[in-house]
Write a protein that holds these residues in place. Structure first.
Motif, PDB file in Angstrom:
ATOM      1  N   VAL A  30       0.835  -1.201   0.000  1.00 29.79           N
ATOM      2  CA  VAL A  30       0.000   0.000   0.000  1.00 29.79           C
ATOM      3  C   VAL A  30       0.871   1.253   0.000  1.00 29.79           C
ATOM      4  O   VAL A  30       0.609   2.206  -0.745  1.00 29.79           O
ATOM      5  N   GLU A  31       1.918   1.275   0.798  1.00 29.48           N
ATOM      6  CA  GLU A  31       2.814   2.437   0.839  1.00 29.48           C
ATOM      7  C   GLU A  31       3.510   2.663  -0.491  1.00 29.48           C
ATOM      8  O   GLU A  31       3.652   3.800  -0.941  1.00 29.48           O
ATOM      9  N   ARG A  32       3.942   1.580  -1.163  1.00 30.07           N
ATOM     10  CA  ARG A  32       4.578   1.718  -2.476  1.00 30.07           C
ATOM     11  C   ARG A  32       3.606   2.300  -3.495  1.00 30.07           C
ATOM     12  O   ARG A  32       3.969   3.162  -4.288  1.00 30.07           O
ATOM     13  N   ARG A  33       2.359   1.838  -3.467  1.00 31.04           N
ATOM     14  CA  ARG A  33       1.367   2.349  -4.413  1.00 31.04           C
ATOM     15  C   ARG A  33       1.060   3.817  -4.159  1.00 31.04           C
ATOM     16  O   ARG A  33       0.867   4.590  -5.095  1.00 31.04           O
ATOM     17  N   LEU A  34       1.004   4.207  -2.884  1.00 30.83           N
ATOM     18  CA  LEU A  34       0.736   5.610  -2.573  1.00 30.83           C
ATOM     19  C   LEU A  34       1.916   6.506  -2.944  1.00 30.83           C
ATOM     20  O   LEU A  34       1.734   7.609  -3.454  1.00 30.83           O
ATOM     21  N   ASP A  35       3.124   6.058  -2.684  1.00 31.19           N
ATOM     22  CA  ASP A  35       4.305   6.867  -2.975  1.00 31.19           C
ATOM     23  C   ASP A  35       4.596   6.970  -4.463  1.00 31.19           C
ATOM     24  O   ASP A  35       5.134   7.972  -4.921  1.00 31.19           O
ATOM     25  N   ALA A  36       4.240   5.958  -5.231  1.00 30.13           N
ATOM     26  CA  ALA A  36       4.566   5.943  -6.658  1.00 30.13           C
ATOM     27  C   ALA A  36       3.840   7.048  -7.417  1.00 30.13           C
ATOM     28  O   ALA A  36       4.380   7.630  -8.348  1.00 30.13           O
TER      29      ALA A  36
END
Length: 125
Positions: A30-36
């Motif tokens: 979830v964090e990777r998707r938000l940061d991307a």
């Protein structure tokens, strides 16, 4: 009586939910998707701001706003000469009945309103 005990036990079970085995991996995904997406969002918002600024500036230029400001300056000169006539005792109602006083009163109210907006923005920061 049995229902109350069951309800309390059920509430405790929901309050103490067990951690799932893949909770850490899920949080990382979830964090990777938000940061991307943030870099793309920033560029998109910046580009939209530039396009909006160009459109706004072109609309100002096409609406003859500079000529209107010059006309307002002429009205200000007319108003100052009217104030001189008022101070000398000439007909003050005739002097204020021109559009210059209304324009300057509206401009003064706009400046006061912008002051209120600025203090609100500074207060929010």
């Amino acid at each position: 009586m049995v229902e109350i005990e069951f309800e309390r036990r059920l509430e405790r079970l929901f309050a103490e939910s067990p951690e799932l085995p893949d909770a850490g991996a899920f949080a990382q995904r979830v964090e990777r998707r938000l940061d991307a997406g943030w870099t793309a969002r920033r560029w998109l918002i910046g580009a939209a701001g530039v396009v909006g600024g160009v459109i706004g500036a072109s609309q100002l230029m096409l609406s003859n706003v500079f000529q209107r400001v010059e006309t307002a300056g002429d009205s200000a000169r007319l108003l100052s000469s009217s104030i001189n006539h008022i101070s000398t005792g000439t007909d003050w109602m005739a002097a204020l009945s021109g559009g210059g006083a209304v324009v300057w009163a509206a401009a003064a109210m706009a400046v006061v309103m912008m002051g209120f907006v600025l203090t609100r923005v500074i207060g929010e920061i």
